[in-house]
Design a protein around this motif. Sequence first.
Motif, PDB file in Angstrom:
ATOM      1  N   LEU A 271       0.818  -1.209   0.000  1.00  8.55           N
ATOM      2  CA  LEU A 271       0.000   0.000   0.000  1.00  8.55           C
ATOM      3  C   LEU A 271       0.855   1.263   0.000  1.00  8.55           C
ATOM      4  CD1 LEU A 271      -2.845  -0.987   2.504  1.00  8.55           C
ATOM      5  CD2 LEU A 271      -2.945  -0.921   0.012  1.00  8.55           C
ATOM      6  N   VAL A 272       2.012   1.212   0.683  1.00  5.15           N
ATOM      7  CA  VAL A 272       2.901   2.385   0.707  1.00  5.15           C
ATOM      8  C   VAL A 272       3.403   2.689  -0.697  1.00  5.15           C
ATOM      9  CG1 VAL A 272       5.154   3.200   1.491  1.00  5.15           C
ATOM     10  CG2 VAL A 272       3.582   2.155   3.124  1.00  5.15           C
ATOM     11  N   VAL A 273       3.855   1.668  -1.402  1.00  6.59           N
ATOM     12  CA  VAL A 273       4.340   1.882  -2.767  1.00  6.59           C
ATOM     13  C   VAL A 273       3.192   2.356  -3.658  1.00  6.59           C
ATOM     14  CG1 VAL A 273       5.402   0.776  -4.767  1.00  6.59           C
ATOM     15  CG2 VAL A 273       6.146   0.164  -2.457  1.00  6.59           C
ATOM     16  N   GLU A 274       2.029   1.765  -3.500  1.00  7.08           N
ATOM     17  CA  GLU A 274       0.885   2.166  -4.314  1.00  7.08           C
ATOM     18  C   GLU A 274       0.515   3.624  -4.064  1.00  7.08           C
ATOM     19  OE1 GLU A 274      -3.352   0.150  -5.487  1.00  7.08           O
ATOM     20  OE2 GLU A 274      -2.869   0.318  -3.364  1.00  7.08           O
ATOM     21  N   ALA A 275       0.481   4.026  -2.795  1.00  7.88           N
ATOM     22  CA  ALA A 275       0.125   5.409  -2.470  1.00  7.88           C
ATOM     23  C   ALA A 275       1.177   6.384  -2.989  1.00  7.88           C
ATOM     24  CB  ALA A 275      -0.039   5.560  -0.956  1.00  7.88           C
ATOM     25  N   ALA A 276       2.464   6.012  -2.870  1.00  5.23           N
ATOM     26  CA  ALA A 276       3.527   6.899  -3.342  1.00  5.23           C
ATOM     27  C   ALA A 276       3.451   7.084  -4.859  1.00  5.23           C
ATOM     28  CB  ALA A 276       4.890   6.335  -2.935  1.00  5.23           C
ATOM     29  N   VAL A 289      10.752   8.066 -11.661  1.00  3.10           N
ATOM     30  CA  VAL A 289      10.499   7.435 -10.359  1.00  3.10           C
ATOM     31  C   VAL A 289      11.368   6.195 -10.224  1.00  3.10           C
ATOM     32  CG1 VAL A 289       8.742   6.529  -8.807  1.00  3.10           C
ATOM     33  CG2 VAL A 289       8.116   8.233 -10.528  1.00  3.10           C
ATOM     34  N   ARG A 290      11.945   6.047  -9.052  1.00  2.04           N
ATOM     35  CA  ARG A 290      12.726   4.859  -8.733  1.00  2.04           C
ATOM     36  C   ARG A 290      12.193   4.235  -7.457  1.00  2.04           C
ATOM     37  NH1 ARG A 290      19.111   6.453  -9.816  1.00  2.04           N
ATOM     38  NH2 ARG A 290      18.879   6.934 -12.056  1.00  2.04           N
ATOM     39  N   VAL A 291      11.875   2.950  -7.539  1.00  2.72           N
ATOM     40  CA  VAL A 291      11.415   2.188  -6.373  1.00  2.72           C
ATOM     41  C   VAL A 291      12.483   1.148  -6.066  1.00  2.72           C
ATOM     42  CG1 VAL A 291       9.651   0.660  -5.439  1.00  2.72           C
ATOM     43  CG2 VAL A 291       8.994   2.547  -6.954  1.00  2.72           C
ATOM     44  N   SER A 299      15.156  -6.953   8.396  1.00  5.33           N
ATOM     45  CA  SER A 299      14.249  -5.887   7.973  1.00  5.33           C
ATOM     46  C   SER A 299      14.221  -5.789   6.454  1.00  5.33           C
ATOM     47  CB  SER A 299      14.669  -4.542   8.573  1.00  5.33           C
ATOM     48  OG  SER A 299      15.915  -4.131   8.031  1.00  5.33           O
ATOM     49  N   VAL A 300      13.183  -5.132   5.961  1.00  2.63           N
ATOM     50  CA  VAL A 300      13.063  -4.827   4.546  1.00  2.63           C
ATOM     51  C   VAL A 300      12.748  -3.341   4.436  1.00  2.63           C
ATOM     52  CG1 VAL A 300      10.634  -5.552   4.577  1.00  2.63           C
ATOM     53  CG2 VAL A 300      11.830  -5.319   2.407  1.00  2.63           C
ATOM     54  N   ARG A 301      13.462  -2.647   3.558  1.00  4.15           N
ATOM     55  CA  ARG A 301      13.323  -1.192   3.437  1.00  4.15           C
ATOM     56  C   ARG A 301      12.846  -0.838   2.030  1.00  4.15           C
ATOM     57  NH1 ARG A 301      19.178   0.245   6.248  1.00  4.15           N
ATOM     58  NH2 ARG A 301      18.719  -0.756   8.274  1.00  4.15           N
ATOM     59  N   LEU A 302      11.923   0.085   1.984  1.00  7.48           N
ATOM     60  CA  LEU A 302      11.373   0.567   0.727  1.00  7.48           C
ATOM     61  C   LEU A 302      11.779   2.020   0.517  1.00  7.48           C
ATOM     62  CD1 LEU A 302       7.722  -0.819   1.002  1.00  7.48           C
ATOM     63  CD2 LEU A 302       9.647  -1.866  -0.179  1.00  7.48           C
ATOM     64  N   SER A 303      12.165   2.343  -0.689  1.00  4.20           N
ATOM     65  CA  SER A 303      12.525   3.715  -1.026  1.00  4.20           C
ATOM     66  C   SER A 303      11.874   4.065  -2.352  1.00  4.20           C
ATOM     67  CB  SER A 303      14.048   3.855  -1.126  1.00  4.20           C
ATOM     68  OG  SER A 303      14.399   5.148  -1.584  1.00  4.20           O
ATOM     69  N   ILE A 304      11.036   5.102  -2.334  1.00  2.00           N
ATOM     70  CA  ILE A 304      10.383   5.598  -3.545  1.00  2.00           C
ATOM     71  C   ILE A 304      10.806   7.047  -3.732  1.00  2.00           C
ATOM     72  CG2 ILE A 304       8.205   5.954  -4.765  1.00  2.00           C
ATOM     73  CD1 ILE A 304       8.164   3.795  -1.676  1.00  2.00           C
ATOM     74  N   GLY A 346      13.875  19.400  -5.698  1.00  2.92           N
ATOM     75  CA  GLY A 346      12.457  19.592  -5.946  1.00  2.92           C
ATOM     76  C   GLY A 346      11.680  18.307  -6.074  1.00  2.92           C
ATOM     77  N   GLY A 347      12.354  17.184  -5.987  1.00 12.01           N
ATOM     78  CA  GLY A 347      11.665  15.900  -6.046  1.00 12.01           C
ATOM     79  C   GLY A 347      11.071  15.535  -4.695  1.00 12.01           C
ATOM     80  N   PHE A 348      10.710  14.287  -4.561  1.00 14.04           N
ATOM     81  CA  PHE A 348      10.069  13.841  -3.321  1.00 14.04           C
ATOM     82  C   PHE A 348      10.534  12.421  -3.025  1.00 14.04           C
ATOM     83  CE2 PHE A 348       6.547  12.678  -0.494  1.00 14.04           C
ATOM     84  CZ  PHE A 348       6.394  13.850   0.225  1.00 14.04           C
ATOM     85  N   HIS A 349      10.604  12.082  -1.743  1.00 15.05           N
ATOM     86  CA  HIS A 349      11.015  10.736  -1.361  1.00 15.05           C
ATOM     87  C   HIS A 349      10.074  10.184  -0.299  1.00 15.05           C
ATOM     88  CE1 HIS A 349      12.902  12.912   2.020  1.00 15.05           C
ATOM     89  NE2 HIS A 349      12.748  11.772   2.673  1.00 15.05           N
ATOM     90  N   VAL A 350       9.901   8.890  -0.344  1.00 17.42           N
ATOM     91  CA  VAL A 350       9.134   8.147   0.663  1.00 17.42           C
ATOM     92  C   VAL A 350      10.017   6.984   1.109  1.00 17.42           C
ATOM     93  CG1 VAL A 350       7.054   6.805   1.155  1.00 17.42           C
ATOM     94  CG2 VAL A 350       6.934   8.761  -0.409  1.00 17.42           C
ATOM     95  N   GLU A 351      10.278   6.923   2.396  1.00 20.15           N
ATOM     96  CA  GLU A 351      11.116   5.870   2.958  1.00 20.15           C
ATOM     97  C   GLU A 351      10.297   5.092   3.985  1.00 20.15           C
ATOM     98  OE1 GLU A 351      14.210   5.382   1.962  1.00 20.15           O
ATOM     99  OE2 GLU A 351      14.483   7.217   0.781  1.00 20.15           O
TER     100      GLU A 351
END
Length: 364
Positions: A271-276, A289-291, A299-304, A346-351
Amino acid sequence: MDGARPRPIDAVAVLVAAGLTPAVGYAGPSLVILLATALPVFWMRRAPLVVAWIGAGTALVVPVLAVLAVIPLPSDGAVIWPPMCAFGAYGAMVFASRRPLARWLPVLVLALGVLCLPDRLPLVLRTEAVIALAVVYGLYVSVRERLNAELVERSERVERERLAGELHDVVTHRVSRMVLQAGVLALAAGDDRARAAAEDIRATGCESLDELRHMVALLRRGSGEGFDLGLPMPDLRPLVIDSARAGVPVELTVDGSPSPVAGVVGRTAYLVVEAALANVAKHAPGADVRVRVLYVRGSVRLSIRNTAGLPAAWVTATDPGTSLTALRPQVELAGGTLECGLEEDGGFHVEASFPATASLTSRS
C-alpha cells in the motif's frame, strides 16, 4: 488403493500361468497343486511378495518332493519352471515395497531354487532368462511410474503456484486500492455515519487481504505447515505496470536476499508503494520514479524517489499527502516506520522500513 485392485490383465496372467502348468509334465494331484500355485497371481498387485514367495517355495519344495519320490520332476521340455515365476518376479519389482531387500529376497530365492534341477539344464537356462527379463521389465515399469508420479506432482505444484500468483497479482492489487480509497474517504467524509461506513469498509478490506494472503500461502505450499515462517513480499510489478500505463514510468530494483515477512507487513508495504506512485501521478506527472526494495538482516526497506515533474504541485514535507498520512498509523501498527519529504532538487522521497524474519520469530 485403486492401483492394488486386481484388473482384467491380472486374470489374463492367471490364465497364462495356468496354461503353462500342464506343459511341465505333471498329471493328477500334482497338476492340481501346481494349478493352485498359479491362482495367487491374480492378487500380485495387492500381495506381490506373497506371490513371489509362493513361486520361490514351489521352486524349492518340488525338487525336494521329487527326491523323496513323492512327485516327479518337471519335464525337460517345459517352457519355464515354476509356471508363475515370471509373474512373481515382475510383481515383486513393480508392486512391492521400495525396500530393496524385501522385494529382491524372494526373487533371488526363486532364481536359486530353479538351480535345483541340474539335470534339466535347458529348462534352467530358459527359466533364469525369463526371470531376468521379468525383473528388468519390472524395474523399468517401476521407475517409469515413479517418474510419471513426480511429473504429475510437479505440474500440479507449478499450476498451483501460477494460480496463486494470479490471485495475488489481480485480486490483492484491486482490494488494496479499495482499502486505500476507503481510508481516504473516511478522513474526508464530513458525516459521521459516512465516516464510520468508510472505516468499516477499510477494516473489512484489510481482513479480506489477510485471509487472501493465507489462501495464497496454502496454494503455494500445498499445506498450511510452516505458515508462521512468513510469506514473500508482494510482487510490485503490477504497480509498476499500472504506473507506466498512467504515463509515469518506474524503475524497480530489488537488492539483498529476499526474506519472508508477516502478512500485515507485506500488505502495508504494498500500500505504501501504491500510495507513493499515486501521488507521483497526481502531483508530478512526467517525473522519473525509482522504487528500491532493500533486504537487510531482520528488515526490509522501501525507497520511492522521484524527480521534480511539477514541483509547485507537490505537497510540503509537513503534509506529505492524504493517502500517505493515512497510512502512517498502519505502518506503525505493522512495526515499521514511514518518512516522507521533499528533495533538494524539488523531487520527493518516501522511505519505509519494516521488520522481516526477526519479528516473525517473536510473534510465533
